[in-house]
Scaffold this motif. Structure first.
Motif, PDB file in Angstrom:
ATOM      1  N   ASP A   1      81.986  15.448   5.706  1.00  0.00           N
ATOM      2  CA  ASP A   1      81.265  16.080   6.823  1.00  0.00           C
ATOM      3  C   ASP A   1      81.831  17.507   6.892  1.00  0.00           C
ATOM      4  O   ASP A   1      82.905  17.729   7.444  1.00  0.00           O
ATOM      5  CB  ASP A   1      81.572  15.262   8.097  1.00  0.00           C
ATOM      6  CG  ASP A   1      81.000  15.875   9.353  1.00  0.00           C
ATOM      7  OD1 ASP A   1      80.113  16.734   9.267  1.00  0.00           O
ATOM      8  OD2 ASP A   1      81.459  15.468  10.444  1.00  0.00           O
TER       9      ASP A   1
ATOM     10  N   GLN B   1      88.583  22.953  16.030  1.00  0.00           N
ATOM     11  CA  GLN B   1      88.811  24.287  15.457  1.00  0.00           C
ATOM     12  C   GLN B   1      87.977  25.329  16.195  1.00  0.00           C
ATOM     13  O   GLN B   1      88.461  26.406  16.529  1.00  0.00           O
ATOM     14  CB  GLN B   1      88.470  24.271  13.962  1.00  0.00           C
ATOM     15  CG  GLN B   1      89.479  23.468  13.145  1.00  0.00           C
ATOM     16  CD  GLN B   1      88.966  23.040  11.783  1.00  0.00           C
ATOM     17  OE1 GLN B   1      87.766  22.992  11.522  1.00  0.00           O
ATOM     18  NE2 GLN B   1      89.884  22.694  10.901  1.00  0.00           N
TER      19      GLN B   1
ATOM     20  N   THR C   1      86.894  14.306   5.120  1.00  0.00           N
ATOM     21  CA  THR C   1      87.026  15.336   6.166  1.00  0.00           C
ATOM     22  C   THR C   1      87.161  14.587   7.491  1.00  0.00           C
ATOM     23  O   THR C   1      86.227  14.581   8.290  1.00  0.00           O
ATOM     24  CB  THR C   1      85.779  16.240   6.206  1.00  0.00           C
ATOM     25  OG1 THR C   1      84.619  15.398   6.243  1.00  0.00           O
ATOM     26  CG2 THR C   1      85.680  17.169   5.024  1.00  0.00           C
TER      27      THR C   1
ATOM     28  N   LEU D   1      88.300  14.761  13.741  1.00  0.00           N
ATOM     29  CA  LEU D   1      88.850  14.082  14.916  1.00  0.00           C
ATOM     30  C   LEU D   1      88.638  12.570  14.829  1.00  0.00           C
ATOM     31  O   LEU D   1      88.809  11.846  15.817  1.00  0.00           O
ATOM     32  CB  LEU D   1      88.220  14.641  16.191  1.00  0.00           C
ATOM     33  CG  LEU D   1      88.328  16.167  16.320  1.00  0.00           C
ATOM     34  CD1 LEU D   1      87.747  16.643  17.633  1.00  0.00           C
ATOM     35  CD2 LEU D   1      89.761  16.638  16.179  1.00  0.00           C
ATOM     36  N   GLY D   2      88.209  12.098  13.665  1.00  0.00           N
ATOM     37  CA  GLY D   2      88.150  10.649  13.426  1.00  0.00           C
ATOM     38  C   GLY D   2      86.910   9.949  13.957  1.00  0.00           C
ATOM     39  O   GLY D   2      86.877   8.723  14.020  1.00  0.00           O
ATOM     40  N   GLY D   3      85.879  10.688  14.337  1.00  0.00           N
ATOM     41  CA  GLY D   3      84.674  10.076  14.908  1.00  0.00           C
ATOM     42  C   GLY D   3      83.952   9.179  13.907  1.00  0.00           C
ATOM     43  O   GLY D   3      83.682   7.998  14.198  1.00  0.00           O
ATOM     44  N   HIS D   4      83.660   9.708  12.718  1.00  0.00           N
ATOM     45  CA  HIS D   4      82.985   8.877  11.708  1.00  0.00           C
ATOM     46  C   HIS D   4      83.915   7.758  11.243  1.00  0.00           C
ATOM     47  O   HIS D   4      83.484   6.625  11.022  1.00  0.00           O
ATOM     48  CB  HIS D   4      82.571   9.724  10.494  1.00  0.00           C
ATOM     49  CG  HIS D   4      81.399  10.611  10.760  1.00  0.00           C
ATOM     50  ND1 HIS D   4      81.491  11.979  10.762  1.00  0.00           N
ATOM     51  CD2 HIS D   4      80.110  10.326  11.036  1.00  0.00           C
ATOM     52  CE1 HIS D   4      80.302  12.492  11.031  1.00  0.00           C
ATOM     53  NE2 HIS D   4      79.448  11.508  11.199  1.00  0.00           N
TER      54      HIS D   4
ATOM     55  N   ASP E   1      92.344  15.345   5.531  1.00  0.00           N
ATOM     56  CA  ASP E   1      91.962  16.596   6.189  1.00  0.00           C
ATOM     57  C   ASP E   1      93.014  17.643   5.862  1.00  0.00           C
ATOM     58  O   ASP E   1      94.188  17.326   5.690  1.00  0.00           O
ATOM     59  CB  ASP E   1      91.832  16.445   7.710  1.00  0.00           C
ATOM     60  CG  ASP E   1      90.845  17.468   8.284  1.00  0.00           C
ATOM     61  OD1 ASP E   1      89.762  17.064   8.728  1.00  0.00           O
ATOM     62  OD2 ASP E   1      91.163  18.684   8.248  1.00  0.00           O
ATOM     63  N   GLN E   2      92.555  18.900   5.787  1.00  0.00           N
ATOM     64  CA  GLN E   2      93.512  19.963   5.511  1.00  0.00           C
ATOM     65  C   GLN E   2      94.095  20.534   6.812  1.00  0.00           C
ATOM     66  O   GLN E   2      94.965  21.388   6.766  1.00  0.00           O
ATOM     67  CB  GLN E   2      92.886  21.063   4.675  1.00  0.00           C
ATOM     68  CG  GLN E   2      91.679  21.743   5.281  1.00  0.00           C
ATOM     69  CD  GLN E   2      91.180  22.864   4.409  1.00  0.00           C
ATOM     70  OE1 GLN E   2      91.943  23.469   3.668  1.00  0.00           O
ATOM     71  NE2 GLN E   2      89.897  23.145   4.458  1.00  0.00           N
TER      72      GLN E   2
ATOM     73  N   ASN F   1      93.853  19.075   0.778  1.00  0.00           N
ATOM     74  CA  ASN F   1      92.500  19.570   0.569  1.00  0.00           C
ATOM     75  C   ASN F   1      91.753  18.505  -0.224  1.00  0.00           C
ATOM     76  O   ASN F   1      92.318  17.917  -1.157  1.00  0.00           O
ATOM     77  CB  ASN F   1      92.544  20.871  -0.221  1.00  0.00           C
ATOM     78  CG  ASN F   1      91.230  21.598  -0.141  1.00  0.00           C
ATOM     79  OD1 ASN F   1      90.214  21.120  -0.642  1.00  0.00           O
ATOM     80  ND2 ASN F   1      91.233  22.733   0.524  1.00  0.00           N
ATOM     81  N   PHE F   2      90.489  18.265   0.110  1.00  0.00           N
ATOM     82  CA  PHE F   2      89.771  17.202  -0.616  1.00  0.00           C
ATOM     83  C   PHE F   2      89.573  17.547  -2.091  1.00  0.00           C
ATOM     84  O   PHE F   2      89.296  16.673  -2.904  1.00  0.00           O
ATOM     85  CB  PHE F   2      88.491  16.771   0.083  1.00  0.00           C
ATOM     86  CG  PHE F   2      87.449  17.837   0.358  1.00  0.00           C
ATOM     87  CD1 PHE F   2      87.000  18.682  -0.629  1.00  0.00           C
ATOM     88  CD2 PHE F   2      86.886  17.935   1.632  1.00  0.00           C
ATOM     89  CE1 PHE F   2      86.013  19.640  -0.368  1.00  0.00           C
ATOM     90  CE2 PHE F   2      85.902  18.880   1.904  1.00  0.00           C
ATOM     91  CZ  PHE F   2      85.468  19.750   0.894  1.00  0.00           C
TER      92      PHE F   2
ATOM     93  N   HIS G   1      83.797  15.334  21.373  1.00  0.00           N
ATOM     94  CA  HIS G   1      83.414  15.318  19.972  1.00  0.00           C
ATOM     95  C   HIS G   1      82.498  14.140  19.646  1.00  0.00           C
ATOM     96  O   HIS G   1      82.853  12.983  19.834  1.00  0.00           O
ATOM     97  CB  HIS G   1      84.648  15.258  19.084  1.00  0.00           C
ATOM     98  CG  HIS G   1      84.265  15.104  17.662  1.00  0.00           C
ATOM     99  ND1 HIS G   1      83.685  16.123  16.960  1.00  0.00           N
ATOM    100  CD2 HIS G   1      84.281  14.043  16.844  1.00  0.00           C
ATOM    101  CE1 HIS G   1      83.391  15.688  15.756  1.00  0.00           C
ATOM    102  NE2 HIS G   1      83.742  14.438  15.650  1.00  0.00           N
TER     103      HIS G   1
HETATM  104  C1  LIG Z   1      83.022  18.758  10.933  1.00  0.00           C
HETATM  105  S1  LIG Z   1      84.694  18.330  10.884  1.00  0.00           S
HETATM  106  C2  LIG Z   1      84.684  16.605  10.543  1.00  0.00           C
HETATM  107  C3  LIG Z   1      84.469  15.770  11.756  1.00  0.00           C
HETATM  108  C4  LIG Z   1      84.641  14.294  11.505  1.00  0.00           C
HETATM  109  N1  LIG Z   1      83.639  13.759  10.620  1.00  0.00           N
HETATM  110  C5  LIG Z   1      84.659  13.511  12.804  1.00  0.00           C
HETATM  111  O1  LIG Z   1      83.814  12.622  12.995  1.00  0.00           O
HETATM  112  O2  LIG Z   1      85.523  13.785  13.647  1.00  0.00           O
HETATM  113  C6  LIG Z   1      85.209  18.975   9.356  1.00  0.00           C
HETATM  114  C7  LIG Z   1      86.683  18.738   9.047  1.00  0.00           C
HETATM  115  O3  LIG Z   1      86.808  18.910   7.639  1.00  0.00           O
HETATM  116  C8  LIG Z   1      88.020  19.544   7.360  1.00  0.00           C
HETATM  117  N2  LIG Z   1      87.846  20.173   6.054  1.00  0.00           N
HETATM  118  C9  LIG Z   1      86.939  21.112   5.704  1.00  0.00           C
HETATM  119  N3  LIG Z   1      87.077  21.423   4.399  1.00  0.00           N
HETATM  120  C10 LIG Z   1      88.075  20.640   3.922  1.00  0.00           C
HETATM  121  C11 LIG Z   1      88.677  20.501   2.639  1.00  0.00           C
HETATM  122  N4  LIG Z   1      88.288  21.247   1.597  1.00  0.00           N
HETATM  123  N5  LIG Z   1      89.667  19.589   2.487  1.00  0.00           N
HETATM  124  C12 LIG Z   1      90.073  18.832   3.545  1.00  0.00           C
HETATM  125  N6  LIG Z   1      89.560  18.947   4.789  1.00  0.00           N
HETATM  126  C13 LIG Z   1      88.560  19.836   4.978  1.00  0.00           C
HETATM  127  C14 LIG Z   1      88.211  20.513   8.519  1.00  0.00           C
HETATM  128  O4  LIG Z   1      89.564  20.836   8.669  1.00  0.00           O
HETATM  129  C15 LIG Z   1      87.636  19.718   9.691  1.00  0.00           C
HETATM  130  O5  LIG Z   1      88.654  19.018  10.365  1.00  0.00           O
END
Ligand SMILES: C[S@@+](CC[C@H](N)C(=O)[O-])C[C@H]1O[C@@H](n2cnc3c(N)ncnc32)[C@H](O)[C@@H]1O
Length: 334
Positions: A128, A135, A56, A59-62, A80-81, A106-107, A32
């Motif tokens: 993000d 997923q 969001t 996986l905690g990268g940002h 995160d949801q 949920n955000f 990731h």
């Molecule tokens: C593209 S990934 C984020 C990756 C993250 N920035 C990283 O560096 O690892 C998107 C994440 O947003 C979460 N997500 C999407 N819509 C959401 C919402 N409405 N509320 C909370 N989490 C959400 C998804 O479950 C997913 O884990």
């Protein structure tokens, strides 16, 4: 007053998954790569002593990059949801213990999350959007048409609606409208008709094959013919666009003066919502054109930092092909 950020809730990895799924999860974690990572850290103007929200966390990268750049006293609230993502993020961020908290929500519930923690302001917020590699790469989650899995697509496994219900029980008309509206798929009617005819459909491969036969009987295609339909189902199952609009309203109010909001989107439907929200919040008047004087009483609360979205460099796209459609927009609270 801000909340004290408590040590992360200890998420433990589940043991019920097959070894293969487990290996994939670790693989996802390793491969990731956070999209536009350096641009995000620069855009947030990350500093020690500031408070950030990663809405969001995935996986905690940002989040790791933000916590690293805000040493020694920056704090972060991660949302995160997807509980599975939170467990992995928690492991990945463990070296920053006591500087972050993770919340399963949920955000769109940001108002309640902030109020429960007495958070009155925030220096930077990151979203993000879209699906995480975890997923996408876990067949069991049902997001992928490359591998067979159940028709699920719920980011939060407590959500009531699954893709199975839509694919196997929605009327042809509702199905066609949904595929058109959320997938911008020009063949929506043809696809909906073929799905209804092929019912019951049992898995993602089954569904992808029906769509491919309908749209490209020759078998030749540049992007998989099921891409847009899968996007539409995912958006509907997770109510993604409504949640994003609700979130943007409150998030921008939570920012302190000079605080920034950054949104990374991956398709035009999301990007349009962000662009319109930022434009409205950075305009002094939102009256329809042609009125002799302003009657809306609207207040400008944002300054646009990016007029055009930031996109990944060719080198990033080569390293991480999933970043290719990413668009980052940034706005600052006045
Ligand atoms: C593209 S990934 C984020 C990756 C993250 N920035 C990283 O560096 O690892 C998107 C994440 O947003 C979460 N997500 C999407 N819509 C959401 C919402 N409405 N509320 C909370 N989490 C959400 C998804 O479950 C997913 O884990």
């Amino acid at each position: 007053m801000r909340s004290a950020v408590s040590p992360a809730k200890a998420y433990s990895l589940p043991t019920s998954h097959s070894e293969q799924e487990e290996n994939k999860r670790h693989n996802s974690e390793q491969v990731h790569l956070p999209v536009l990572r350096d641009e995000v850290v620069r855009g947030l103007q990350v500093q020690s002593g500031k408070f950030y929200i990663d809405a969001t966390i995935g996986l905690g990268g940002h989040a790791a990059a933000i916590l690293e750049a805000s040493r020694p006293e920056g704090v972060l609230l991660g949302i995160d949801q997807d509980e599975e993502a939170l467990r992995i993020a928690s492991k990945r961020l463990s070296r920053y213990a006591h500087r972050y908290e993770l919340v399963h929500a949920n955000f769109a519930q940001l108002r309640e999350i902030a109020s429960a923690r007495h958070i009155k302001g925030c220096d930077g917020i990151l979203v993000d959007l879209g699906v995480s590699s975890l997923q996408l790469d876990s067949a069991q989650r049902g997001f992928s048409f490359q591998e067979d899995g159940p028709l699920d697509m719920r980011m939060d496994r407590e959500l009531p609606l699954t893709a199975d219900e839509i694919v196997n029980y929605y009327s042809e008309k509702d199905l066609a409208n949904l595929i058109f509206q959320f997938g911008e798929e020009p063949f929506s009617r043809r696809i909906a008709k073929a799905i209804v005819k092929a019912r019951p459909l049992h898995g993602t491969k089954d569904l992808a094959a029906v769509i491919a036969r309908t749209v490209h009987p020759s078998g030749h295609h540049r992007i998989h013919p099921a891409t847009k339909t899968f996007q539409a189902l995912r958006i509907h199952v997770n109510d993604e666009l409504n949640r994003l609009s609700q979130f943007l309203q409150f998030a921008t109010h939570l920012l302190v003066s000079g605080g920034r909001i950054l949104v990374i989107s991956f398709h035009s439907l999301e990007d349009r919502i962000v662009k319109q929200a930022f434009r409205a919040l950075s305009s002094a008047c939102i009256c329809p054109p042609g009125l002799p004087e302003c009657v809306c009483g609207h207040q400008k609360i944002l300054r646009l930092v990016t007029r055009k979205p930031i996109t990944p460099t060719p080198a990033e796209v080569e390293r991480n092909p999933r970043s290719r459609s990413a668009r980052l927009r940034i706005a600052e609270k006045l």
